[in-house]
Scaffold this active site. Structure first.
Site, PDB file in Angstrom:
ATOM      1  N   GLY A  19       0.749  -1.564   0.107  1.00  0.00           N
ATOM      2  CA  GLY A  19       0.106  -0.203  -0.031  1.00  0.00           C
ATOM      3  C   GLY A  19       1.076   1.255   0.178  1.00  0.00           C
ATOM      4  O   GLY A  19       2.038   0.799   0.447  1.00  0.00           O
ATOM      5  N   GLY A  22       3.784   1.077   2.700  1.00  0.00           N
ATOM      6  CA  GLY A  22       4.585   0.431   2.447  1.00  0.00           C
ATOM      7  C   GLY A  22       4.112  -1.178   2.172  1.00  0.00           C
ATOM      8  O   GLY A  22       2.905  -1.497   1.424  1.00  0.00           O
ATOM      9  N   LYS A  39       5.984  -5.892   8.904  1.00  0.00           N
ATOM     10  CA  LYS A  39       5.085  -4.684   8.461  1.00  0.00           C
ATOM     11  C   LYS A  39       6.313  -3.661   8.518  1.00  0.00           C
ATOM     12  O   LYS A  39       6.903  -2.710   9.209  1.00  0.00           O
ATOM     13  CB  LYS A  39       3.577  -3.913   9.595  1.00  0.00           C
ATOM     14  CG  LYS A  39       2.995  -2.494   8.849  1.00  0.00           C
ATOM     15  CD  LYS A  39       1.774  -2.385   9.448  1.00  0.00           C
ATOM     16  CE  LYS A  39       0.695  -2.959   9.492  1.00  0.00           C
ATOM     17  NZ  LYS A  39      -0.513  -2.846  10.164  1.00  0.00           N
ATOM     18  N   ASP A 133     -12.269   2.579  17.468  1.00  0.00           N
ATOM     19  CA  ASP A 133     -12.117   2.308  16.050  1.00  0.00           C
ATOM     20  C   ASP A 133     -12.149   0.901  15.517  1.00  0.00           C
ATOM     21  O   ASP A 133     -11.592   0.195  14.530  1.00  0.00           O
ATOM     22  CB  ASP A 133     -11.091   2.668  15.240  1.00  0.00           C
ATOM     23  CG  ASP A 133     -10.990   2.747  13.146  1.00  0.00           C
ATOM     24  OD1 ASP A 133     -12.085   2.990  13.166  1.00  0.00           O
ATOM     25  OD2 ASP A 133     -10.052   2.761  12.243  1.00  0.00           O
TER      26      ASP A 133
END
Length: 758
Positions: A19, A22, A39, A133
């Site tokens: 993405g 990264g 990640k 979230d």
């Protein structure tokens, strides 16, 4: 970022996603053979100090989370080429992917996911972190049959405002309003996702964010597509007012399990996970995570090729985790977007968190309608944000919101009474509950608030349904301060409450009323003393009170003291000039004031009439705690003096240079002769001279000259549980003037009850 860079000690196996920020890869820890997800974050996103600081703060917020329901972070590596998060690799897929594949989940499966998520949220809430979230993309369902929370990118400390951000389809009304995140905020979002799982669509859908905000804030939850057995769970979890939702995620789990067992039997969870595990395994088989079937997951590969918190930079991406700027080995949920899309940016490091925001106070409002009773409410209360301690902030906010929660519950209980509810329905009336709040005084140490509770109702029309209320919170601890935290001990007595009543009375409109007594006896005047009410109680003010710039504001309910109901209530302000000597010095410090000198008149008024001798000259002072009494000559001002394990008072005449000190102590086990020896050593050590000394089993007496040439006389009486003492100090040049006053006070001194501690 250089896409060829990789964390030393790990061999890349496959790419899980890419993405704008990264990429996420599946990698093998070379030393142990365990699989992890790494990640990689592009360097440009760490060059912005604002973003970098937010990354560090987020890692700090999550540093305490430990939960089997949260994906683990093993390591954080930062180099000039970029940064990487080394995380637990879970053989599973996101709930979002499951919903894309199946649209609607079986109720048992949806309940199982909700329960696992709530347990993960509860573990985060336990250390003061609110997710903010929760959505299908941030719930990972594993092939083994469990759910794990991921992506705490918007997490904040419990009670901290943070940004007004989140996923709009699942945001609670208070989150739309920018209010502080609380555990109930996450409960709302989790319930929204649960609704989507069992219906196949979100609870509210709209073309614009403003429309969506209005729906979440005021529209009833559409329940037609929800299985009837699950409707109470959704109605409670999605209540507009967070006060009507379960207070904690753990509490919601209790409700969930009870409803699930009743509706789907005792094996509901086993059946739900069995279905989910099969679906997750089928979808996982289509991704590189299928390799975890044979390779296994990394338990905690933190010894990766020697990487450690003490590693130092040796070059641009060379060496064994060479350019490690910081490393945080914490169990956090960071696998956001794995197979669900998107990359979360949460770097860490050993950098300290940003300085806490200053503590601020803002008024909040909660409005809504009771889902079952004819009640609407509009309640205002203050909330604090900022400050260094999340736990203290939460206690403070809980205390500040408690009066409106209690008020709403009392109205709810009153309306739910069958006869009242029937009358309301016959009249077609909806009870309107209102509370307004006002900050009376705020200092660095305390916050004092007044609430005015009102009601729109013809049925509930009695005066007692409408009243003011006040409270004061210690901002250092988050605790509500009661009378014992505010008033001196001698004021929390019958005599002390009489003093307080006398001082309040001139500031009232009509004074304290009188009430009838037994026939043949005169009427009794009511007082502010709780112990004087028919129900009795401690000697504390029978009124709530707060503190303003001018003084203490007492919210007196006259009908509660025994006056006629029609007398209603009155706010009475007692100025600090008439109040300071009644308050504890440490409380005066919280108020930002200096402890005053207590007047002898005040001391005498608060004395015990049974133990005080008649005055010879001047006035008398009796200590209510220890019971000792002394004569105070005219012209002396009083101030508090606190010995070890005790309490006392000092009276001073500046013109004569004379002081009289009296005290009581809980000093059981100390022998008078030993105490006398200490006093002698102290006097002689300071250059003084002892001219008389005597000790027996009842106490000691000593007199002489201090090192500064002043005359002193001291006597202390001893008992089995406590002592009481008196000491005079005055200039030798004033001996003639003071011989008689000293003699009078010594002869009038009464030590009180020394048989017990006080």
């Amino acid at each position: 970022m250089n896409d060829t860079w990789s964390v030393p000690g790990y061999a890349e196996v496959d790419v899980l996603g890419t993405g704008g920020f990264g990429r996420v890869v599946l990698a093998k820890h070379e030393a142990s053979g365990k699989m992890v997800a790494i990640k990689y974050l592009r360097a440009e996103f760490l060059a912005d100090p604002r973003i970098a600081d937010s990354f560090r703060r987020e890692a700090w917020l999550l540093s305490g989370v430990r939960s089997p329901h949260v994906v683990r972070l093993f390591d954080f590596v930062e180099t000039p080429q970029g940064a990487a998060l080394v995380m637990e690799a879970v053989p599973g897929v996101s709930l979002r992917a499951l919903l894309v594949a199946e649209n609607v989940l079986a109720p048992e499966a949806a309940l199982a996911i909700l329960k696992g998520s709530l347990l993960g949220l509860a573990d985060a809430h336990a250390v003061g972190v609110v997710h903010r979230d929760y959505k299908p993309g941030n719930v990972l369902v594993s092939r083994e049959g469990e759910s794990k929370l991921v992506d705490f990118g918007l997490a904040t400390l419990d009670g901290h405002n943070g940004l007004t951000a989140g996923s709009p389809s699942y945001m609670a009304p208070e989150q739309w309003a920018g209010q502080p995140g609380v555990p109930a905020t996450d409960v709302y979002a989790a319930t929204c996702v649960f609704y989507q799982c069992v219906t196949g669509h979100r609870p509210f859908e709209a073309d614009t964010s403003e429309q969506l905000r209005a729906l979440h804030g005021g529209a009833p939850v559409p329940m037609d597509a929800v299985p009837e057995a699950l409707r109470p769970l959704i109605l409670r979890g999605m209540a507009k007012d967070p006060a009507w939702r379960p207070a904690t995620a753990h509490a919601f789990v209790t409700d969930l399990e009870a409803i699930a067992r009743k509706a789907y039997g005792k094996n509901w969870e086993k059946r739900g996970w069995k279905r989910l595990a099969a679906s997750a395994a089928a979808l996982t088989a289509l991704t590189p995570l299928a390799l975890l079937t044979t390779a296994g997951t990394a338990a905690a590969p933190l010894a990766a090729a020697g990487a450690g918190a003490g590693a130092t930079a040796t070059g641009a991406g060379t060496g064994v985790t060479a350019a490690v700027v910081g490393k945080i080995a914490i169990a956090v949920a960071i696998l956001g977007g794995l197979v669900a899309g998107g990359l979360l940016l949460i770097p860490g490091g050993d950098d300290p968190p940003a300085p806490p925001a200053p503590l601020t106070v803002a008024l909040q409002s909660t409005t809504g309608r009771d889902p079952a009773l004819p009640i609407t409410y509009d309640l205002q209360y203050p909330q604090v944000s900022g400050g260094p301690d999340a736990a203290v902030r939460q206690r403070t906010n809980d205390a500040l919101k408690a009066p409106v929660d209690k008020r709403l519950k009392s109205i709810h209980d009153g309306v739910a009474e069958p006869s009242t509810l029937e009358r309301l329905r016959q009249d077609g009336e909806t009870v309107g509950v209102r509370t307004t709040a006002r900050v009376l005084r705020q200092t660095p140490g305390l916050l004092s608030v007044r609430y005015d509770h009102d009601l729109d109702s013809d049925v509930l029309s009695h005066t007692t349904w409408r009243f003011p209320e006040a409270l004061t919170v210690d901002l250092a601890t988050g605790q509500v301060l009661g009378p014992k935290d505010i008033f001196r001990p001698e004021i929390l007595t019958a005599a002390g409450m009489r003093t307080l009543t006398q001082r309040l009375s001139p500031h009232t409109k009509n004074g304290f009323c009188t009430v009838p007594t037994v026939e043949g006896y005169p009427e009794r005047r009511v007082s502010i003393d709780t112990a004087d009410r028919p129900a009795g109680g401690d000697h504390v003010p029978a009124a709530t009170f707060g503190f303003t710039e001018a003084g203490a504001e007492f919210e007196i309910l006259w009908y509660d003291l025994g006056c006629a109901t029609e007398a209603g209530n009155e706010s009475v302000v007692l100025p600090y000039a008439e109040l300071d000597d009644l308050l504890l010095p440490k409380f005066l410090t919280l108020l930002g004031k200096t402890a005053p000198s207590a007047s002898p008149t005040t001391s005498a008024a608060s004395s015990s009439s049974t133990s005080a001798p008649p005055p010879v000259a001047g006035d008398t002072y009796t200590n209510a705690r220890f019971g000792f009494t002394t004569l105070v000559p005219p012209g002396y001002t009083a101030s508090s003096w606190v010995p070890e394990n005790g309490e006392g008072m000092r009276f001073t005449n500046a013109a004569l240079g004379a002081t009289l000190t009296v005290w009581g102590t809980n000093s059981a086990g100390v022998r008078p002769s030993d105490k006398l020896a200490q006093v002698v050593a102290s006097v002689e050590g300071d250059g003084g001279r002892v001219t008389f000394r005597n000790a027996d089993r009842n106490g000691y007496t000593i007199s002489g000259f201090q090192g500064d040439g002043k005359i002193f006389y001291e006597h202390e009486a001893f008992g089995a549980g406590s002592t009481a003492g008196l000491r005079w100090v005055y200039p030798a040049a004033r001996k003639t003037d003071l011989d008689q006053p000293v003699t009078d006070t010594v002869e009038a001194f009464k030590p009180g009850d020394l048989s017990r501690p006080h």
